[in-house]
Design a protein around this motif. Structure first.
Motif, PDB file in Angstrom:
ATOM      1  N   UNK A 126      10.445  46.511  43.164  1.00  0.00           N
ATOM      2  CA  UNK A 126       9.670  45.626  44.037  1.00  0.00           C
ATOM      3  C   UNK A 126       8.200  45.925  43.754  1.00  0.00           C
ATOM      4  N   UNK A 127       7.483  44.929  43.231  1.00  0.00           N
ATOM      5  CA  UNK A 127       6.070  45.110  42.915  1.00  0.00           C
ATOM      6  C   UNK A 127       5.260  44.177  43.812  1.00  0.00           C
ATOM      7  N   UNK A 128       4.360  44.767  44.595  1.00  0.00           N
ATOM      8  CA  UNK A 128       3.495  43.982  45.485  1.00  0.00           C
ATOM      9  C   UNK A 128       2.046  44.167  45.072  1.00  0.00           C
ATOM     10  N   UNK A 129       1.329  43.050  44.971  1.00  0.00           N
ATOM     11  CA  UNK A 129      -0.089  43.089  44.663  1.00  0.00           C
ATOM     12  C   UNK A 129      -0.849  43.433  45.936  1.00  0.00           C
ATOM     13  N   UNK A 130      -1.615  44.521  45.891  1.00  0.00           N
ATOM     14  CA  UNK A 130      -2.369  44.984  47.057  1.00  0.00           C
ATOM     15  C   UNK A 130      -3.814  44.505  46.983  1.00  0.00           C
ATOM     16  N   UNK A 131      -4.396  44.586  45.777  1.00  0.00           N
ATOM     17  CA  UNK A 131      -5.799  44.220  45.595  1.00  0.00           C
ATOM     18  C   UNK A 131      -6.010  43.793  44.151  1.00  0.00           C
ATOM     19  N   UNK A 132      -6.940  42.877  43.964  1.00  0.00           N
ATOM     20  CA  UNK A 132      -7.265  42.424  42.612  1.00  0.00           C
ATOM     21  C   UNK A 132      -8.783  42.376  42.487  1.00  0.00           C
ATOM     22  N   UNK A 133      -9.284  42.801  41.328  1.00  0.00           N
ATOM     23  CA  UNK A 133     -10.713  42.642  41.069  1.00  0.00           C
ATOM     24  C   UNK A 133     -10.883  42.062  39.675  1.00  0.00           C
ATOM     25  N   UNK A 134     -12.087  42.095  39.168  1.00  0.00           N
ATOM     26  CA  UNK A 134     -12.400  41.437  37.892  1.00  0.00           C
ATOM     27  C   UNK A 134     -11.550  41.949  36.725  1.00  0.00           C
ATOM     28  N   UNK A 135     -11.271  43.245  36.693  1.00  0.00           N
ATOM     29  CA  UNK A 135     -10.583  43.828  35.537  1.00  0.00           C
ATOM     30  C   UNK A 135      -9.233  44.464  35.838  1.00  0.00           C
ATOM     31  N   UNK A 145      -1.376  47.903  42.696  1.00  0.00           N
ATOM     32  CA  UNK A 145      -0.005  47.527  43.032  1.00  0.00           C
ATOM     33  C   UNK A 145       0.663  48.598  43.874  1.00  0.00           C
ATOM     34  N   UNK A 146       1.591  48.181  44.722  1.00  0.00           N
ATOM     35  CA  UNK A 146       2.513  49.073  45.414  1.00  0.00           C
ATOM     36  C   UNK A 146       3.876  48.792  44.788  1.00  0.00           C
ATOM     37  N   UNK A 147       4.427  49.790  44.099  1.00  0.00           N
ATOM     38  CA  UNK A 147       5.666  49.605  43.350  1.00  0.00           C
ATOM     39  C   UNK A 147       6.759  50.475  43.961  1.00  0.00           C
ATOM     40  N   UNK A 148       7.869  49.843  44.346  1.00  0.00           N
ATOM     41  CA  UNK A 148       9.042  50.561  44.834  1.00  0.00           C
ATOM     42  C   UNK A 148      10.126  50.435  43.776  1.00  0.00           C
ATOM     43  N   UNK A 149      10.647  51.584  43.326  1.00  0.00           N
ATOM     44  CA  UNK A 149      11.665  51.603  42.290  1.00  0.00           C
ATOM     45  C   UNK A 149      12.904  52.288  42.848  1.00  0.00           C
ATOM     46  N   UNK A 150      14.075  51.657  42.671  1.00  0.00           N
ATOM     47  CA  UNK A 150      15.351  52.220  43.106  1.00  0.00           C
ATOM     48  C   UNK A 150      16.267  52.427  41.915  1.00  0.00           C
TER      49      UNK A 150
END
Length: 94
Positions: free
Chosen positions: A43-52, A56-61
């Motif tokens: 499960x990959x969630x985008x937390x913040x994005x900037x120019x470059x 991400x908050x990544x949950x791996x099972x």
């Protein structure tokens, strides 16, 4: 006996705070993590994005090898800022 103990203490969930460049894209990045041996779900969630970069908050099972996951993320240009959660032991229903 120590060997038996380590068998029961498998990491089956890990939550990571990761900084990565825009490429690979989010779906591609998630698929790459999902293709690592032992990974059953991502499960990959985008937390913040900037120019470059993207945070991400990544949950791996799965039956996880953290050093392998860390190495792969770094190969794809990512950096693990923190390990926010780790779950070890016997998985319910397994």
């Amino acid at each position: 006996m120590a060997e038996e103990s380590s068998e029961k203490s498998k990491i089956w969930r890990i939550v990571l705070d990761v900084l990565k460049p825009h490429e690979p894209s989010l779906p591609e990045f998630a698929q790459k993590i999902g293709a690592i041996e032992g990974v059953e779900g991502v499960d990959v969630a985008l937390v913040e994005i900037d120019k470059e970069t993207e945070t991400l908050k990544i949950t791996v099972d799965g039956s996880l090898d953290y050093p392998e996951i860390k190495m792969k993320i770094e190969e794809w240009g990512g950096v693990i800022h923190s390990v926010d959660e780790v779950v070890v032991g016997e998985r319910a229903g397994k």
